[in-house]
Design a protein around this motif. Structure first.
Motif, PDB file in Angstrom:
ATOM      1  N   ILE A 113       0.822  -1.522  -0.368  1.00 53.39           N
ATOM      2  CA  ILE A 113      -0.101  -0.171   0.301  1.00 53.39           C
ATOM      3  C   ILE A 113       1.174   1.167  -0.011  1.00 53.39           C
ATOM      4  CG2 ILE A 113      -1.867  -0.526   0.933  1.00 53.39           C
ATOM      5  CD1 ILE A 113      -0.996   0.535   3.604  1.00 53.39           C
ATOM      6  N   GLY A 114       2.704   0.863  -0.020  1.00 49.47           N
ATOM      7  CA  GLY A 114       3.244   1.920   0.451  1.00 49.47           C
ATOM      8  C   GLY A 114       3.999   1.616  -0.441  1.00 49.47           C
ATOM      9  N   TYR A 115       5.069   2.822  -1.006  1.00 49.01           N
ATOM     10  CA  TYR A 115       6.667   2.865  -1.655  1.00 49.01           C
ATOM     11  C   TYR A 115       7.139   3.932  -0.946  1.00 49.01           C
ATOM     12  CZ  TYR A 115       9.943   3.849  -6.031  1.00 49.01           C
ATOM     13  OH  TYR A 115      10.615   3.778  -6.144  1.00 49.01           O
ATOM     14  N   GLY A 116       8.483   3.770  -0.899  1.00 47.10           N
ATOM     15  CA  GLY A 116       9.362   4.917  -1.101  1.00 47.10           C
ATOM     16  C   GLY A 116      11.284   4.556  -1.734  1.00 47.10           C
ATOM     17  N   HIS A 117      11.708   5.628  -1.707  1.00 48.17           N
ATOM     18  CA  HIS A 117      12.922   5.212  -2.596  1.00 48.17           C
ATOM     19  C   HIS A 117      13.997   6.533  -2.013  1.00 48.17           C
ATOM     20  CE1 HIS A 117      11.763   7.489  -6.093  1.00 48.17           C
ATOM     21  NE2 HIS A 117      12.656   8.067  -5.679  1.00 48.17           N
ATOM     22  N   PHE A 152      17.978   5.221   7.424  1.00 42.93           N
ATOM     23  CA  PHE A 152      19.065   4.759   6.570  1.00 42.93           C
ATOM     24  C   PHE A 152      19.604   6.037   6.013  1.00 42.93           C
ATOM     25  CE2 PHE A 152      20.692   3.906   2.145  1.00 42.93           C
ATOM     26  CZ  PHE A 152      21.137   2.356   2.848  1.00 42.93           C
ATOM     27  N   ALA A 153      18.644   7.473   5.762  1.00 33.13           N
ATOM     28  CA  ALA A 153      19.920   8.490   5.239  1.00 33.13           C
ATOM     29  C   ALA A 153      20.691   9.064   6.886  1.00 33.13           C
ATOM     30  CB  ALA A 153      18.907   9.653   4.393  1.00 33.13           C
ATOM     31  N   ASP A 154      19.518   8.751   7.442  1.00 30.43           N
ATOM     32  CA  ASP A 154      20.823   9.300   8.902  1.00 30.43           C
ATOM     33  C   ASP A 154      21.709   8.678   8.928  1.00 30.43           C
ATOM     34  OD1 ASP A 154      19.466  11.389   9.270  1.00 30.43           O
ATOM     35  OD2 ASP A 154      18.573  11.397  10.701  1.00 30.43           O
TER      36      ASP A 154
END
Length: 140
Positions: A56-60, A94-96
């Motif tokens: 139901i959700g996506y991110g990149h 993740f970025a942090d």
């Protein structure tokens, strides 16, 4: 309702299922309009959010010419239920850990997404109608 965020690759059939069921969110999330799903092989991170085993959700996080772009999308009928926050948490965490600064673009009329991004310390950097560009700098 159990939700889980999972890292995926281009061979995950759920990505195409998500894209095919994106609903009204296709009006504001146009990332795959001009790209094949194989583009995710170049992503730093790609995740799907599952609710009861349904995507139901996506991110990149996608690097392009030295800029790390963040993209998030929740299927239309699931917007406003806190799912975007879960996807954002996984991407920002993740970025942090990797000490990455991030950039994104959002439609100027997508006020709920802008509010979500501001919650994660994104600040507006510029406008090119109909989009607003926002940045989030990594800070020790």
């Amino acid at each position: 309702m159990k939700t889980t965020v999972k890292q995926i690759n281009k061979h995950n059939p759920d990505l195409k299922k998500f894209i095919n069921n994106i609903g009204e969110s296709a009006n504001t999330f146009t990332y795959f309009n001009s790209r094949d799903v194989a583009v995710i092989e170049n992503h730093i991170l790609t995740v799907l959010l599952y609710k009861n085993e349904k995507p139901i959700g996506y991110g990149h996080l996608d690097e392009d010419e030295g800029v790390i772009w963040l993209g998030v999308c929740i299927t239309g009928k699931e917007i406003g239920k806190g799912h975007g926050k879960k996807v954002m948490e996984s991407l920002v965490d993740f970025a942090d850990k990797k000490k990455l600064s991030l950039k994104l673009s959002v439609s100027s009329d997508n006020l709920s997404a802008q509010k979500l991004y501001k919650h994660f310390n994104f600040v507006e950097s510029s406008k090119i109608h109909p989009n607003i560009f926002m940045n989030r700098s990594y800070e020790d």
